[in-house]
Design a protein around this motif. Structure first.
Motif, mmCIF file in Angstrom:
data_model
loop_
_atom_site.group_PDB
_atom_site.id
_atom_site.type_symbol
_atom_site.label_atom_id
_atom_site.label_comp_id
_atom_site.label_asym_id
_atom_site.label_seq_id
_atom_site.Cartn_x
_atom_site.Cartn_y
_atom_site.Cartn_z
ATOM 1 N N ALA A 57 0.804 -1.223 0.000
ATOM 2 C CA ALA A 57 0.000 0.000 0.000
ATOM 3 C C ALA A 57 0.836 1.272 0.000
ATOM 4 O O ALA A 57 0.375 2.321 -0.454
ATOM 5 C CB ALA A 57 -0.931 -0.001 1.219
ATOM 6 N N ALA A 58 2.061 1.203 0.511
ATOM 7 C CA ALA A 58 2.897 2.403 0.590
ATOM 8 C C ALA A 58 3.136 3.035 -0.773
ATOM 9 O O ALA A 58 3.409 4.238 -0.864
ATOM 10 C CB ALA A 58 4.239 2.068 1.236
ATOM 11 N N ASN A 59 3.017 2.235 -1.835
ATOM 12 C CA ASN A 59 3.342 2.731 -3.171
ATOM 13 C C ASN A 59 2.219 3.509 -3.832
ATOM 14 O O ASN A 59 2.382 3.968 -4.968
ATOM 15 C CB ASN A 59 3.712 1.560 -4.087
ATOM 16 N N SER A 60 1.087 3.674 -3.155
ATOM 17 C CA SER A 60 -0.099 4.209 -3.832
ATOM 18 C C SER A 60 -0.584 5.551 -3.318
ATOM 19 O O SER A 60 -1.650 6.004 -3.729
ATOM 20 C CB SER A 60 -1.239 3.182 -3.756
ATOM 21 N N GLY A 61 0.165 6.212 -2.454
ATOM 22 C CA GLY A 61 -0.253 7.543 -2.018
ATOM 23 C C GLY A 61 0.710 8.130 -1.007
ATOM 24 O O GLY A 61 1.359 7.403 -0.255
ATOM 25 N N THR A 62 0.801 9.458 -1.036
ATOM 26 C CA THR A 62 1.572 10.199 -0.044
ATOM 27 C C THR A 62 0.636 11.211 0.586
ATOM 28 O O THR A 62 0.046 12.038 -0.129
ATOM 29 C CB THR A 62 2.771 10.914 -0.687
ATOM 30 N N VAL A 63 0.475 11.156 1.894
ATOM 31 C CA VAL A 63 -0.487 11.995 2.612
ATOM 32 C C VAL A 63 0.257 12.794 3.670
ATOM 33 O O VAL A 63 0.887 12.216 4.560
ATOM 34 C CB VAL A 63 -1.585 11.144 3.274
ATOM 35 N N ILE A 64 0.192 14.120 3.561
ATOM 36 C CA ILE A 64 0.857 14.995 4.520
ATOM 37 C C ILE A 64 -0.076 16.151 4.868
ATOM 38 O O ILE A 64 -0.497 16.900 3.986
ATOM 39 C CB ILE A 64 2.181 15.541 3.970
ATOM 40 N N GLU A 65 -0.426 16.251 6.141
ATOM 41 C CA GLU A 65 -1.231 17.362 6.654
ATOM 42 C C GLU A 65 -2.507 17.572 5.837
ATOM 43 O O GLU A 65 -2.883 18.687 5.504
ATOM 44 C CB GLU A 65 -0.390 18.631 6.687
ATOM 45 N N GLY A 66 -3.169 16.457 5.521
ATOM 46 C CA GLY A 66 -4.449 16.524 4.831
ATOM 47 C C GLY A 66 -4.373 16.560 3.325
ATOM 48 O O GLY A 66 -5.392 16.381 2.642
ATOM 49 N N ARG A 67 -3.207 16.802 2.775
ATOM 50 C CA ARG A 67 -3.048 16.795 1.316
ATOM 51 C C ARG A 67 -2.628 15.409 0.853
ATOM 52 O O ARG A 67 -1.825 14.751 1.507
ATOM 53 C CB ARG A 67 -2.004 17.826 0.885
ATOM 54 N N VAL A 68 -3.170 14.998 -0.283
ATOM 55 C CA VAL A 68 -2.892 13.667 -0.818
ATOM 56 C C VAL A 68 -2.337 13.791 -2.230
ATOM 57 O O VAL A 68 -2.917 14.473 -3.082
ATOM 58 C CB VAL A 68 -4.159 12.798 -0.859
ATOM 59 N N LEU A 69 -1.221 13.133 -2.469
ATOM 60 C CA LEU A 69 -0.685 12.968 -3.814
ATOM 61 C C LEU A 69 -0.751 11.492 -4.141
ATOM 62 O O LEU A 69 -0.164 10.657 -3.441
ATOM 63 C CB LEU A 69 0.762 13.467 -3.882
ATOM 64 N N GLY A 70 -1.504 11.170 -5.188
ATOM 65 C CA GLY A 70 -1.656 9.776 -5.580
ATOM 66 C C GLY A 70 -0.408 9.236 -6.248
ATOM 67 O O GLY A 70 0.670 9.834 -6.171
ATOM 68 N N ARG A 127 -10.432 15.290 0.225
ATOM 69 C CA ARG A 127 -10.809 16.112 -0.926
ATOM 70 C C ARG A 127 -9.632 16.815 -1.575
ATOM 71 O O ARG A 127 -9.676 17.143 -2.763
ATOM 72 C CB ARG A 127 -11.857 17.156 -0.498
ATOM 73 N N ASP A 128 -8.589 17.102 -0.796
ATOM 74 C CA ASP A 128 -7.422 17.796 -1.331
ATOM 75 C C ASP A 128 -6.471 16.766 -1.911
ATOM 76 O O ASP A 128 -5.465 16.393 -1.316
ATOM 77 C CB ASP A 128 -6.751 18.610 -0.216
ATOM 78 N N LEU A 129 -6.841 16.275 -3.106
ATOM 79 C CA LEU A 129 -6.152 15.145 -3.716
ATOM 80 C C LEU A 129 -5.700 15.500 -5.124
ATOM 81 O O LEU A 129 -6.463 16.045 -5.917
ATOM 82 C CB LEU A 129 -7.071 13.924 -3.734
ATOM 83 N N VAL A 130 -4.443 15.184 -5.424
ATOM 84 C CA VAL A 130 -3.866 15.405 -6.748
ATOM 85 C C VAL A 130 -3.332 14.078 -7.268
ATOM 86 O O VAL A 130 -2.642 13.355 -6.543
ATOM 87 C CB VAL A 130 -2.718 16.434 -6.690
ATOM 88 N N MET A 131 -3.650 13.767 -8.507
ATOM 89 C CA MET A 131 -3.052 12.599 -9.150
ATOM 90 C C MET A 131 -1.891 13.070 -10.010
ATOM 91 O O MET A 131 -2.004 14.035 -10.752
ATOM 92 C CB MET A 131 -4.081 11.847 -9.991
ATOM 93 N N PRO A 132 -0.748 12.411 -9.903
ATOM 94 C CA PRO A 132 0.452 12.898 -10.576
ATOM 95 C C PRO A 132 0.424 12.679 -12.082
ATOM 96 O O PRO A 132 -0.245 11.773 -12.591
ATOM 97 C CB PRO A 132 1.567 12.067 -9.929
ATOM 98 N N THR A 133 1.186 13.505 -12.787
ATOM 99 C CA THR A 133 1.388 13.320 -14.220
ATOM 100 C C THR A 133 2.694 12.589 -14.502
ATOM 101 O O THR A 133 2.872 12.010 -15.566
ATOM 102 C CB THR A 133 1.389 14.665 -14.949
ATOM 103 N N ARG A 134 3.617 12.622 -13.538
ATOM 104 C CA ARG A 134 4.910 11.952 -13.666
ATOM 105 C C ARG A 134 4.892 10.617 -12.906
ATOM 106 O O ARG A 134 4.094 10.429 -12.003
ATOM 107 C CB ARG A 134 6.017 12.833 -13.079
ATOM 108 N N ILE A 135 5.768 9.715 -13.306
ATOM 109 C CA ILE A 135 5.894 8.455 -12.581
ATOM 110 C C ILE A 135 6.253 8.756 -11.138
ATOM 111 O O ILE A 135 7.233 9.435 -10.845
ATOM 112 C CB ILE A 135 6.968 7.552 -13.206
#
Length: 284
Positions: free
Chosen positions: A84-97, A122-130
């Motif tokens: 699961a560690a490979n599928s998201g980074t969550v810091i202070e409520g912000r999520v980067l997929g 809700r504060d979620l961004v999906m990346p464009t880069r690997i």
């Protein structure tokens, strides 16, 4: 044991555990059926029941220590979704997929994105880069240490800084056995005086100099610790969960006042995973 452990334990500050929030995925479909890192061998049998038992022991350890553990539903056809560690980074409520390099894992990112949305993130961004998320990102409480060299695109580091609003320090991995940052480094204690453990042999010369400058009091692991994925650990600031084979690293940590919990992760290691790979931390 290395020279970094020479000081007596009483010279180190008392260790304080803090409650953590983790997201995990049961290994219901875990197997090794393709090769995307040097640890994987489809010809080596996988004991699915043992893999599940090892994962359950890891989850139960977190619960016993007082941490919150959420789980996501595993999906057929995605044998590595347990990591699961490979599928998201969550810091202070912000999520980067995440955005996986290997096509075999690509579909995992959308399942985790849906989990975040349905659980109020809700504060979620999906990346464009690997970007393989906490596989290559380690949050110290002050900076995001970001690995590259085998999986995560270097340009994803700048994308992470924009999405998460935290400073990012890039580190270059040079040994394919340590294809993710979380196989060669982990954070022991977060905050302004953060402490880490790492294996220098996994990093380029410049990255080793950066780590030595930033973390002069780091715990330095040797090749024996690294080769059992001993750096793929999880710490709450006091308790440190490691593969039980990492005895040299465990001894160093205990001298510094940490309480080490060694677990058998042998079955999940057949796919290059350990405690941290199985554990996404939702950093508050």
């Amino acid at each position: 044991m290395t020279a970094t452990a020479a000081r007596p334990a009483e010279t180190f500050a008392a260790k304080q555990a803090t409650t953590r929030h983790f997201l995990m995925c049961p290994p219901a479909y875990f197997t090794v059926e393709y090769v995307i890192n040097p640890w994987m061998n489809p010809d080596e049998p996988v004991d699915a029941a043992l893999a599940m038992a090892q994962w359950e022991e890891l989850k139960n350890t977190y619960v016993r220590l007082g941490h919150t553990v959420n789980t996501i539903e595993p999906q057929p056809g995605l044998p590595d979704m347990v990591f699961a560690a490979n599928s998201g980074t969550v810091i202070e409520g912000r999520v980067l997929g995440s955005k996986f390099r290997a096509p075999e894992r690509a579909a995992e990112a959308e399942h985790f994105r849906r989990w975040f949305v349905t659980h109020g993130h809700r504060d979620l961004v999906m990346p464009t880069r690997i970007n393989e998320a906490e596989g290559d990102f380690a949050w110290t409480g002050e900076v995001l240490l970001a690995g590259t060299g085998f999986r995560t695109d270097p340009a994803a580091h700048a994308e992470a800084q924009e999405a998460l609003g935290v400073p990012v320090v890039s580190l270059n991995l040079i040994d394919e056995r340590y294809y993710h940052l979380d196989t060669a480094l982990f954070v022991l204690d977060k905050g302004p005086n953060a402490q880490i453990a790492y294996y220098p042999g996994a990093f380029s010369e410049g990255s080793r100099r950066v780590l030595a400058r930033m973390f002069p009091d780091a715990v330095i692991a040797d090749e024996a610790d690294a080769s059992c994925l001993g750096l793929n650990g999880v710490s709450d600031g006091h308790h440190v969960v490691l593969p039980f084979e990492a005895t040299g690293l465990a001894a160093q940590l205990e001298e510094r006042g940490y309480e080490v919990i060694g677990l058998d992760m042998s079955e999940l290691r057949k796919s290059g995973g350990g405690p941290k790979c199985c554990t996404m931390e939702l950093h508050s």
